[in-house]
Scaffold this motif. Structure first.
Motif, mmCIF file in Angstrom:
data_model
loop_
_atom_site.group_PDB
_atom_site.id
_atom_site.type_symbol
_atom_site.label_atom_id
_atom_site.label_comp_id
_atom_site.label_asym_id
_atom_site.label_seq_id
_atom_site.Cartn_x
_atom_site.Cartn_y
_atom_site.Cartn_z
ATOM 1 N N LEU A 1 24.986 95.827 77.599
ATOM 2 C CA LEU A 1 25.348 96.410 76.310
ATOM 3 C C LEU A 1 25.813 97.832 76.573
ATOM 4 N N GLN A 2 27.109 98.051 76.427
ATOM 5 C CA GLN A 2 27.670 99.390 76.544
ATOM 6 C C GLN A 2 27.613 100.031 75.172
ATOM 7 N N MET A 3 26.924 101.155 75.082
ATOM 8 C CA MET A 3 26.730 101.829 73.803
ATOM 9 C C MET A 3 27.399 103.187 73.856
ATOM 10 N N ASN A 4 28.420 103.375 73.055
ATOM 11 C CA ASN A 4 29.134 104.636 72.962
ATOM 12 C C ASN A 4 28.971 105.222 71.568
ATOM 13 N N GLY A 5 29.211 106.503 71.445
ATOM 14 C CA GLY A 5 29.100 107.137 70.134
ATOM 15 C C GLY A 5 27.739 106.960 69.510
ATOM 16 N N LEU A 6 26.697 107.115 70.306
ATOM 17 C CA LEU A 6 25.340 106.866 69.816
ATOM 18 C C LEU A 6 24.966 107.827 68.702
ATOM 19 N N LYS A 7 24.198 107.308 67.757
ATOM 20 C CA LYS A 7 23.740 108.063 66.602
ATOM 21 C C LYS A 7 22.213 108.066 66.581
ATOM 22 N N PRO A 8 21.600 109.056 65.938
ATOM 23 C CA PRO A 8 20.134 109.056 65.854
ATOM 24 C C PRO A 8 19.581 107.757 65.271
ATOM 25 N N GLU A 9 20.296 107.141 64.362
ATOM 26 C CA GLU A 9 19.811 105.891 63.762
ATOM 27 C C GLU A 9 19.870 104.704 64.720
ATOM 28 N N ASP A 10 20.445 104.886 65.898
ATOM 29 C CA ASP A 10 20.405 103.852 66.927
ATOM 30 C C ASP A 10 19.104 103.882 67.723
ATOM 31 N N THR A 11 18.282 104.881 67.474
ATOM 32 C CA THR A 11 17.008 104.983 68.172
ATOM 33 C C THR A 11 16.139 103.764 67.875
ATOM 34 N N ALA A 12 15.698 103.098 68.934
ATOM 35 C CA ALA A 12 14.925 101.861 68.772
ATOM 36 C C ALA A 12 14.526 101.350 70.150
ATOM 37 N N VAL A 13 13.652 100.366 70.146
ATOM 38 C CA VAL A 13 13.415 99.581 71.349
ATOM 39 C C VAL A 13 14.420 98.430 71.334
ATOM 40 N N TYR A 14 15.161 98.297 72.407
ATOM 41 C CA TYR A 14 16.195 97.271 72.520
ATOM 42 C C TYR A 14 15.656 96.119 73.364
ATOM 43 N N TYR A 15 15.780 94.922 72.817
ATOM 44 C CA TYR A 15 15.261 93.722 73.460
ATOM 45 C C TYR A 15 16.394 92.793 73.864
ATOM 46 N N CYS A 16 16.286 92.277 75.062
ATOM 47 C CA CYS A 16 17.208 91.261 75.541
ATOM 48 C C CYS A 16 16.731 89.900 75.037
ATOM 49 N N ASN A 17 17.681 89.043 74.736
ATOM 50 C CA ASN A 17 17.387 87.725 74.168
ATOM 51 C C ASN A 17 18.278 86.692 74.845
ATOM 52 N N ALA A 18 17.713 85.557 75.168
ATOM 53 C CA ALA A 18 18.496 84.479 75.770
ATOM 54 C C ALA A 18 18.021 83.145 75.197
ATOM 55 N N ILE A 19 18.962 82.256 74.962
ATOM 56 C CA ILE A 19 18.629 80.983 74.318
ATOM 57 C C ILE A 19 19.225 79.826 75.100
ATOM 58 N N ARG A 20 18.376 78.864 75.454
ATOM 59 C CA ARG A 20 18.795 77.549 75.910
ATOM 60 C C ARG A 20 17.628 76.624 75.619
ATOM 61 N N TYR A 21 17.712 75.864 74.580
ATOM 62 C CA TYR A 21 16.631 75.022 74.057
ATOM 63 C C TYR A 21 15.475 75.883 73.537
ATOM 64 N N LEU A 22 15.051 76.861 74.306
ATOM 65 C CA LEU A 22 14.013 77.794 73.888
ATOM 66 C C LEU A 22 14.613 79.195 73.781
ATOM 67 N N THR A 23 13.877 80.071 73.129
ATOM 68 C CA THR A 23 14.292 81.468 73.009
ATOM 69 C C THR A 23 13.420 82.326 73.900
ATOM 70 N N TYR A 24 14.062 83.146 74.705
ATOM 71 C CA TYR A 24 13.355 84.024 75.630
ATOM 72 C C TYR A 24 13.628 85.474 75.241
#
Length: 114
Positions: A80-103
Motif C-alpha cells: 500500500l503506497q500512501m501519499n499525501g497523508l493526512k492526520p485522519e489517516d492515523t490508524a492501525v493498518y491491517y493486512c487482509n487475505a481471502i481464500r475460502y477463509l479470511t486471514y
C-alpha cells in the motif's frame, strides 16, 4: 496455517508518504483478494483498499487518488503506497487475505502528525 506480517508503518508528517508491505507465510497459496483495512482509535475497522487476483482494485473514497494498492502474486505480498497523508489517516493498518477463509495480520501503526 497462514500468517500475514505487515511492515512499513511509522510516524510521518502531514503530506508525507509511507509504503506498507504485507507478506504471507506458512501454508500459503494464491489468494482471491488481498487488501488493507484500518482502525482508528474509537472507530470501527474500515476498508482501505483491496485487489483481486485478476487485478481489480477497490478503494475507500477517502483515499482515492492518494493511496495505491499493488500485489506481487508470485511472492504472496501486497503493498500500500500512501501519499499525501493526512492526520485522519492515523490508524492501525491491517493486512487482509481471502481464500475460502479470511486471514488477518496483527497490524502496523501509522501516525500522521499535523
Amino acid at each position: 496455517q497462514v500468517q500475514l506480517a505487515e511492515s512499513g508503518g511509522g510516524l510521518v508528517q502531514a503530506g508525507g508518504s509511507l509504503r506498507l508491505s504485507c507478506a504471507a507465510s506458512g501454508n500459503i497459496f494464491s489468494f482471491n483478494n488481498m487488501g488493507w483495512y484500518r482502525q482508528a482509535p474509537g472507530k470501527q475497522r474500515e476498508l482501505v483498499a483491496t485487489e483481486t487476483s485478476s487485478g481489480i482494485r477497490d478503494y475507500a473514497e477517502s483515499v482515492k487518488g492518494r493511496f495505491t494498492i499493488s500485489r506481487d502474486n508470485a511472492k504472496h505480498t501486497v503493498f500500500l503506497q500512501m501519499n499525501g497523508l493526512k492526520p485522519e489517516d492515523t490508524a492501525v493498518y491491517y493486512c487482509n487475505a481471502i481464500r475460502y477463509l479470511t486471514y488477518w495480520g496483527k497490524g502496523t501503526l501509522v501516525t500522521v502528525s499535523s
